[in-house]
Design a protein around this motif. Structure first.
Motif, short mmCIF file in Angstrom:
data_model
loop_
_atom_site.label_atom_id
_atom_site.label_comp_id
_atom_site.label_asym_id
_atom_site.label_seq_id
_atom_site.Cartn_x
_atom_site.Cartn_y
_atom_site.Cartn_z
N THR A 1 -4.39 108.08 111.87
CA THR A 1 -4.68 106.71 112.26
C THR A 1 -3.42 106.07 112.81
N PHE A 2 -3.61 104.85 113.41
CA PHE A 2 -2.48 104.20 114.06
C PHE A 2 -2.43 102.74 113.61
N THR A 3 -1.18 102.26 113.50
CA THR A 3 -0.94 100.88 113.10
C THR A 3 -0.09 100.20 114.17
N THR A 4 -0.51 98.99 114.55
CA THR A 4 0.17 98.24 115.61
C THR A 4 0.61 96.89 115.05
N GLN A 5 1.84 96.50 115.35
CA GLN A 5 2.41 95.24 114.88
C GLN A 5 3.19 94.57 116.02
N TYR A 6 3.43 93.27 115.84
CA TYR A 6 4.23 92.53 116.83
C TYR A 6 5.05 91.47 116.10
N VAL A 7 6.15 91.04 116.79
CA VAL A 7 7.01 90.01 116.26
C VAL A 7 7.73 89.35 117.43
N GLY A 8 8.10 88.10 117.26
CA GLY A 8 8.87 87.42 118.30
C GLY A 8 10.28 88.00 118.40
N LYS A 9 10.75 88.14 119.62
CA LYS A 9 12.05 88.78 119.81
C LYS A 9 13.18 87.97 119.22
N TYR A 10 13.01 86.71 119.16
CA TYR A 10 14.08 85.86 118.62
C TYR A 10 14.29 86.13 117.13
N GLN A 11 13.27 86.61 116.39
CA GLN A 11 13.44 86.89 114.96
C GLN A 11 14.32 88.12 114.71
N LEU A 12 14.36 89.01 115.66
CA LEU A 12 15.20 90.20 115.47
C LEU A 12 16.68 89.88 115.61
N ARG A 13 16.99 88.77 116.19
CA ARG A 13 18.40 88.41 116.37
C ARG A 13 19.00 87.81 115.10
N ASN A 14 18.20 87.46 114.16
CA ASN A 14 18.69 86.86 112.92
C ASN A 14 18.94 87.97 111.90
N TRP A 15 20.21 88.33 111.69
CA TRP A 15 20.54 89.41 110.78
C TRP A 15 20.44 88.99 109.32
N LYS A 16 20.47 87.74 109.11
CA LYS A 16 20.42 87.26 107.74
C LYS A 16 19.01 87.31 107.15
N LYS A 17 18.02 87.36 107.98
CA LYS A 17 16.64 87.33 107.51
C LYS A 17 15.87 88.45 108.18
N SER A 18 15.14 89.19 107.40
CA SER A 18 14.35 90.30 107.96
C SER A 18 13.17 89.73 108.77
N PRO A 19 12.82 90.37 109.85
CA PRO A 19 11.71 89.85 110.68
C PRO A 19 10.36 89.99 109.98
N ASN A 20 9.47 89.10 110.31
CA ASN A 20 8.12 89.08 109.73
C ASN A 20 7.14 89.67 110.74
N TRP A 21 6.87 90.95 110.59
CA TRP A 21 5.97 91.64 111.53
C TRP A 21 4.52 91.27 111.22
#
Length: 409
Positions: free
Chosen positions: A55-75
C-alpha cells in the motif's frame, strides 16, 4: 561529535541487520494538474512476493514549516495505505500561490520504504486550462467572439486567482495555404475587424499567463462566414437563376398536364368509333357518341321485325297417320259436308300451294277429320307444328283468319 556519529552508524547497522532489506520506494513521482485540480501519480517496481500486500501513503506540508529547525513539521496525510498508485489532492484545497512539499512511500505489514519528496507550487507548476466555451457571431463583415473563462475545481473563474489572465485569439481563412493571424486580449469579448466579405474564417483560442510564461492548449477550431453588401452582378445572377428555375417549373407543369390529358382522353374517349349502323340504335341522338339507355318499348321496336309465316313448310313437316289409326265415328252427311266446306275454305287460304297434288289434299283433309274427332281445331294443329319445328321461338297466338302476323324472335 565523532563518538556520536559512530554510535549513530552502529545503530543504523544493527537496524539493517535486524530488519533486513528495505522495501523499494515509489519511482517517477509526477503531478497531473489542470487549473486547481491536482493528482500525484507514481510507479512502483512490482515483485511477486510483495506486490499483493503493498500500500501507499501520501502526505503534504507547507514548505515554510521545514525551515523551522526548532519545531518538527506537521505532515498532513491525504491517502493512508491506499492500494492505488495515485492520490487526488484536489479536495485538500491547496492555496494557489503557496508552496508545498509532497511525499509518498510504500508500506507492507512489517516494513515500509523511504519517503520520496516532491516540491509543488500551484501558481508555477499547475497547468492552465483553455476557455470553457467559445461562441462566434456576425456583425456584418466583422466577427464577434465571446469567451467563457476557464474555471477552478469549485467552478469559479480562474481570473479570481490569476488576475493577469489573457487570451491568444488565432484566426485564419478557411482555404489552402493561408497564414494564421493572432490577436492577444485580456477581455472575454473580442471583435475581429477588417475581414473580407463573404469569406469563411476559423478561430481557435488559448489561455495565457505571462508571469510564468504558461499557456493552455488551443480550443477546437470554429468556422463562420462573414457577410457584406451584395454586388450588382450577384443580384443579376440570382435573378437569372430564379427566372430559369421558374421557366423550368412552368414547362414541366405544362408537359405533365398535357401528358395526363392524353392518358385520360385515350382511356375514356378512345379513337375507335362505333359503326354508323350501331350509333343510330345505341346513341341518344344522331351525331352523338354518348350511348343512351333504351326503354322496354324501344327494345321491342328495335329487336322485332315483320315476319311472314307460311304454312306450306308446316304441311311438309306433318306426318299423316294411317287411316286405321284414326278413330271411326258416324257423322251426319250434312255436318260432314259443312265441315269439309269450312276446312276446304281454310285449306285453300293457308295450306294450298302451287303444284300440290290431290293426294296431299286428301291426306290433309283426312288428318284434319281425325283431329276434329279428337276435339282439335286447325289452329291448334298449326301451333303445335310450329312449336315442334322451332321450340325456341317466342310468338303470339296465330289468328286463323290472318296469314301474316308480327312475331318477336
Amino acid at each position: 561529535m565523532s563518538l556520536v556519529r559512530i554510535a549513530c552508524l552502529l545503530l543504523w547497522y544493527l537496524q539493517t541487520v535486524v530488519v533486513g532489506e528495505e522495501l523499494a520506494q515509489p519511482q517517477d513521482v509526477t503531478l497531473i494538474t489542470m487549473n486547481t485540480n491536482y493528482t500525484l501519480s507514481w510507479d512502483w517496481p512490482q515483485r511477486s512476493a510483495d506486490s499483493p500486500a503493498v500500500t501507499f501513503t501520501t502526505q503534504y506540508v507547507g514548505k515554510y514549516q521545514l525551515r523551522n529547525w526548532k519545531k518538527s513539521p506537521n505532515w498532513s496525510t491525504v491517502c493512508n495505505e491506499s492500494p492505488l498508485k495515485s492520490c487526488d489532492l484536489t479536495a485538500v484545497g491547496l492555496h494557489y500561490l503557496a508552496m508545498y512539499v509532497l511525499r509518498v512511500r510504500a508500506n507492507t505489514k512489517e516494513r515500509h520504504s523511504v519517503w520520496v519528496h516532491k516540491e509543488f507550487c500551484p501558481d508555477k507548476d499547475a497547468a492552465l486550462g483553455p476557455p470553457v466555451k467559445v461562441n462566434l457571431a456576425l456583425d456584418e463583415s466583422n466577427i464577434e467572439i465571446s469567451i467563457s473563462e476557464p474555471v477552478t475545481s469549485a467552478n469559479t473563474p480562474m481570473r479570481n486567482i490569476v488576475p493577469t489572465l489573457r487570451y491568444n485569439v488565432i484566426y485564419w481563412e478557411r482555404s489552402a495555404d493561408t497564414q494564421t493571424k493572432m490577436l492577444t486580449t485580456d477581455t472575454s469579448l473580442v471583435y475581429l475587424p477588417n475581414l473580407k466579405a463573404w469569406t469563411w474564417y476559423c478561430v481557435s483560442i488559448q489561455s495565457r499567463y505571462d508571469f510564468y510564461n504558461k499557456s493552455s492548449i488551443l480550443t477546437p477550431p470554429q468556422c463562420i462566414q462573414t457577410e457584406g453588401n451584395i454586388l450588382w452582378w450577384q443580384i443579376f445572377l440570382y435573378f437569372l437563376a430564379s427566372l430559369a428555375i421558374c421557366f423550368l417549373v412552368v414547362l414541366l407543369s405544362v408537359f405533365m398536364s398535357f401528358w395526363c390529358y392524353r392518358i385520360i382522353k385515350a382511356t375514356f374517349f378512345p379513337s375507335d368509333q362505333l359503326p354508323q349502323h350501331l350509333k343510330k340504335y345505341l346513341c341518344s341522338s344522331p351525331g352523338s357518341d354518348v350511348p343512351g339507355l333504351l326503354t322496354p318499348d324501344q327494345e321491342c321496336e328495335l329487336l322485332c321485325k315483320s315476319v311472314s309465316i307460311s304454312a306450306i313448310p308446316t304441311v311438309l313437316e306433318i306426318f299423316s297417320p294411317p287411316p286405321e289409326a284414326l278413330p271411326t265415328t258416324s257423322l251426319e252427311p250434312n255436318s260432314r259436308q259443312s265441315h269439309e266446306k269450312s276446312s276446304t275454305s281454310r285449306d285453300s287460304g293457308v295450306f294450298s300451294r302451287e303444284g300440290s297434288t290431290s293426294v296431299q289434299q286428301s291426306s290433309s283433309s283426312q288428318f284434319y277429320r281425325g283431329a276434329k274427332d279428337f276435339g282439335w281445331s286447325p289452329f291448334d294443329l298449326e301451333q303445335v307444328s310450329m312449336q315442334s319445328m322451332a321450340p325456341g321461338l317466342k310468338c303470339q297466338p296465330l289468328n286463323a283468319d290472318e296469314g301474316i302476323v308480327d312475331m318477336c324472335v
